[in-house]
Design a protein around this motif. Structure first.
Motif, PDB file in Angstrom:
ATOM      1  N   UNK A   1     -26.079 -39.577  39.002  1.00  0.00           N
ATOM      2  CA  UNK A   1     -25.173 -40.255  38.071  1.00  0.00           C
ATOM      3  C   UNK A   1     -23.711 -40.004  38.423  1.00  0.00           C
TER       4      UNK A   1
ATOM      5  N   UNK B   1     -33.787 -51.147  33.497  1.00  0.00           N
ATOM      6  CA  UNK B   1     -32.617 -51.692  32.789  1.00  0.00           C
ATOM      7  C   UNK B   1     -32.390 -53.164  33.099  1.00  0.00           C
TER       8      UNK B   1
ATOM      9  N   UNK C   1     -32.268 -48.291  38.152  1.00  0.00           N
ATOM     10  CA  UNK C   1     -32.508 -47.365  37.058  1.00  0.00           C
ATOM     11  C   UNK C   1     -33.989 -47.050  36.890  1.00  0.00           C
TER      12      UNK C   1
ATOM     13  N   UNK D   1     -21.356 -48.683  45.378  1.00  0.00           N
ATOM     14  CA  UNK D   1     -22.752 -48.242  45.317  1.00  0.00           C
ATOM     15  C   UNK D   1     -23.431 -49.001  44.188  1.00  0.00           C
ATOM     16  N   UNK D   2     -24.723 -49.156  44.285  1.00  0.00           N
ATOM     17  CA  UNK D   2     -25.482 -49.730  43.173  1.00  0.00           C
ATOM     18  C   UNK D   2     -26.666 -48.836  42.887  1.00  0.00           C
ATOM     19  N   UNK D   3     -27.121 -48.944  41.657  1.00  0.00           N
ATOM     20  CA  UNK D   3     -28.166 -48.026  41.230  1.00  0.00           C
ATOM     21  C   UNK D   3     -29.363 -48.819  40.719  1.00  0.00           C
TER      22      UNK D   3
ATOM     23  N   UNK E   1     -30.274 -54.645  42.378  1.00  0.00           N
ATOM     24  CA  UNK E   1     -29.385 -53.594  42.860  1.00  0.00           C
ATOM     25  C   UNK E   1     -29.011 -53.810  44.326  1.00  0.00           C
TER      26      UNK E   1
ATOM     27  N   UNK F   1     -17.567 -46.685  37.537  1.00  0.00           N
ATOM     28  CA  UNK F   1     -18.766 -47.219  38.193  1.00  0.00           C
ATOM     29  C   UNK F   1     -18.595 -48.647  38.702  1.00  0.00           C
ATOM     30  N   UNK F   2     -17.813 -49.462  37.955  1.00  0.00           N
ATOM     31  CA  UNK F   2     -17.709 -50.873  38.346  1.00  0.00           C
ATOM     32  C   UNK F   2     -16.794 -51.110  39.544  1.00  0.00           C
TER      33      UNK F   2
ATOM     34  N   UNK G   1     -35.604 -46.849  34.144  1.00  0.00           N
ATOM     35  CA  UNK G   1     -36.192 -47.793  33.182  1.00  0.00           C
ATOM     36  C   UNK G   1     -36.046 -49.228  33.667  1.00  0.00           C
TER      37      UNK G   1
ATOM     38  N   UNK H   1     -21.242 -42.543  36.515  1.00  0.00           N
ATOM     39  CA  UNK H   1     -21.491 -42.437  35.074  1.00  0.00           C
ATOM     40  C   UNK H   1     -21.121 -41.058  34.540  1.00  0.00           C
TER      41      UNK H   1
END
Lengths: 303, 380
Positions: free
Chosen positions: B66, B104, B100, B96-98, B166, B91-92, B102, B71
């Motif tokens: 994170x 999300x 998740x 990088x991209x994540x 992502x 983050x924006x 879940x 985050x």
């Protein structure tokens, strides 16, 4: 045998709410609808025809022939009713919008508050319900009247020198409706926001959204069911609202609830007031049913 | 086309002192109140590496991920990505991209709108977005599901949408938080290999967080084993398994038998240890130990042989015991063997033939033995 019994029980469970709707919604509706087709008369009850079951089926049929649409025709002939409907819908729409503007940030703040604080915040929203609605509206008279609390405060603070005339204007009605119905807006929005997965916001930010963009692209669309529910819960009772315009509004304020009350109590014209009520119901039900159909169609399209 | 194997085999930038790390985590500490989630942690990740952060829940691996995503902000220390210090970058604005845990996925958007989300936000031209989305959906084999909403997809399909979304912005680094955690075992194994192929095809750097050691072993070029906010060992899967640097790593990765003992003698490349259970162990070890020093011997179950007769090298690297429990797993059988001192060890043998004449049974007296290069000497 046990299977049969459980099938019976499960059917019974379904029957109870339907029976409730039948007895407490549908039957009263038909009684009102029937009265709206009657003629006013000086009697008790003050309308004809009155069914007499002694006349048997033929007697009832004969009475049914006496039904007329006169009351509905009458509503179209006097522009007063049309104006009252329009003004009610406008006042309710504006108040709903104002309630949304104030209620959304409150609901958002509650949903973002630490988990331990939320029950207390929820309690604070519900708390006003514990005193009588009527008394709370009377309290607003004390606040808004020319020599009331608000004017006293503003004058003593040196912001104004002449008291503001708020009571008995539409502004007072807006204040009254927004104040009274705010919890109905806050609670559904809060419940929509509260169950939202926070990782969705993080995902939006991860994909390049500033916090504001993430709100408009993710949070707000996802809270829409709550917003719609809140707006309906405020708009529907606000259209037919009687107490608030009567106590806080002026004599020139025209709202259908007040018109209905006048027809019913002052003129003792039950049939016309029933017709007013039926039309009000149609004005509310038709757009809502249409809207829900559209919604259901949109939902099933993706399948 | 060059086979993926040949690329992989020669891929070891961490061993080359001249190569520059792509991500550099320098002395990063993250505290939540009194709790230290990440404790003075440093590590380097190289371009095109498939890097796994492995540890039990609460070890700080997700917090580290994170922080890479933006985050969380480090309490102290810094993270450098491709020469850029990430401190204070939200983050924006990070390249990088994540993905998740879940997933999300945005429930109010179709699959294609989910994938297009980041591209629209970047103001990409409409035609380009459509092209990229189609390409991404093809990559994860979901072309037919473009118009569906997430709730109309299976768990595996949702996972693919999350992956496509992502990857759509072509990030420099893809962060994956327990990417396969929600899938069932079979699907998880298939997806592991798909992820590896994808990473090679796209030439991206992947950082994956997982608590599943098998997943980390299968996919990663290197694994960082984490515990209590610190990295215990960073190495290739084979090194982690065969040469764990501590009792924690040996115990955490796979099954292991650990014998405590003390060094009795050392010679060139060999060390002699007497275990507390009275077994004399002779192992190959590049390290030197002082006589009498405490040491532990770690031996993997599959490296222990079971025999009815004493092996030739007994009593060194051998012990007598009794079969206590037998676990038949199909591909192999795990034996629990109770040694003379009461210690129960695990030994596994591959079931290479379908039927064995006179198989080993319960309560049978057996010898266990192992070679000089079967075990690792652990200092602590």
């Amino acid at each position: 045998m046990a299977k049969l019994a459980s099938a019976f029980v499960s059917r019974l469970v379904i029957i109870i709410p339907y029976a409730w709707l039948l007895f407490f919604f549908l039957i009263p509706f038909f009684i009102v609808f029937r009265i709206s087709l009657s003629q006013t008369t000086v009697a008790m009850p003050p309308y004809t025809p009155v069914f007499d079951l002694a006349g048997g089926f033929a007697g009832i049929l004969e009475k049914v022939r006496e039904f007329s649409m006169d009351n509905y025709v009458w509503l179209t002939e006097d522009v007063l009713y049309f104006n009252a409907y329009v003004s009610s819908v406008v006042i309710a729409a504006v108040s709903t919008f104002l309630t949304l503007l104030i209620g959304y940030p409150i609901a958002y703040g509650m949903a973002k508050a630490p988990r331990s604080l939320r029950p207390m915040l929820l309690m604070m929203v519900i708390l006003p319900f514990w005193t009588s609605f009527l008394i709370r509206v009377y309290a607003w008279i004390a606040i808004l009247k020319p020599e009331g609390l608000l004017n006293q405060f503003l004058i003593s603070a040196g912001i104004i020198d002449q008291p503001l005339i708020i009571l008995n204007t539409n502004t007072a009605i807006y204040i009254g409706i927004v104040y009274s119905y705010l919890p109905f807006m806050v609670l559904p929005i809060y419940s929509a926001l509260e169950k939202m997965d926070h990782s969705l916001i993080e995902a939006a930010q991860d994909l390049g959204c500033t916090p504001i963009a993430a709100f408009w692209r993710v949070t707000f669309p996802l809270s829409l069911p709550g917003v719609v529910a809140g707006c309906l819960l405020v708009f529907i009772p606000a259209v037919g609202e009687f107490v608030i315009p009567d106590l806080l509004g002026g004599s020139e304020t025209l709202m259908i609830g007040k018109t209905l009350w006048n027809e019913f109590n002052s003129n003792r014209d039950w049939p016309v007031s029933s017709a007013v009520a039926i039309i009000l119901l149609l004005i509310l039900v038709i757009p809502i049913v249409y809207f829900q159909n559209v919604q259901a169609k949109a939902d099933s399209e993706g399948r | 086309m060059k086979s993926l194997g040949s690329i992989r085999r020669s891929f070891a930038p961490w061993a080359d002192p001249a190569s520059k790390p792509f991500i550099s985590v320098k002395n990063v500490t993250k505290k939540f109140g009194d709790f230290t989630a990440v404790d003075d942690l440093s590590l380097n990740i190289y371009t095109r590496e498939f890097f796994a952060l492995l540890g039990a829940s609460g070890c700080g691996k997700s917090t580290l991920l994170r922080m890479l995503a933006g985050f969380e902000q480090p309490t102290s220390g810094e993270i450098i990505l491709d020469g850029q210090n990430l401190a204070g970058i939200p983050p924006y604005r990070r390249p990088v991209n994540m993905m998740f845990q879940s997933y999300a996925l945005f429930p109010h958007m179709t699959v294609e709108n989910n994938v297009a989300f980041g591209l629209k936000q970047d103001g990409m031209a409409k035609a380009d977005i459509a092209g990229r989305v189609a390409q991404m959906l093809k990559l994860v084999k979901l072309e037919k599901f473009a118009k569906r909403k997430p709730h109309q997809l299976s768990g595996g399909q949702r996972q693919r949408v999350a992956l496509a979304r992502s990857l759509a912005k072509r990030p420099k680094v893809l962060l994956l938080d327990e990417p396969l955690g929600a899938l069932d075992k079979k699907l998880r194994e298939e997806t592991q290999f798909e992820l590896m192929d994808l990473q090679q095809q796209l030439g991206l750097t992947f950082v994956v967080v997982t608590h599943d050691q098998e997943e980390a072993m299968t996919m990663a070029d290197r694994i960082a084993v984490m515990s209590h906010g610190q990295v215990v060992q960073v190495a290739t899967p084979a090194e982690i398994y065969e040469a764990p640097n501590s009792r924690f790593v040996a115990d955490f990765i796979g099954d292991v038998n650990i014998f405590d003992g003390a060094v009795t003698s050392t010679e060139e490349g060999r060390v002699q240890i007497e275990t507390t259970g009275g077994i004399s162990v002779r192992l190959a070890s590049p390290e030197k130990f002082a006589n009498g020093a405490k040491a532990a011997v770690a031996i993997r179950p599959e490296k222990i042989r079971i025999s009815r007769q004493a092996p030739a090298h007994a009593p060194t690297n051998a012990a007598e015991g009794e079969i206590w429990d037998i676990g038949y797993l199909g591909d192999m059988t795990v034996f629990h063997i109770r040694l003379k001192d009461g210690k129960v060890i695990k030994a596994s043998s591959l079931n290479a033939v379908r039927a064995v004449e006179d198989p080993l049974g319960y309560d049978q007296q057996v010898w266990i033995s192992f070679g000089e290069d079967a075990g690792v000497v652990l200092k602590d």
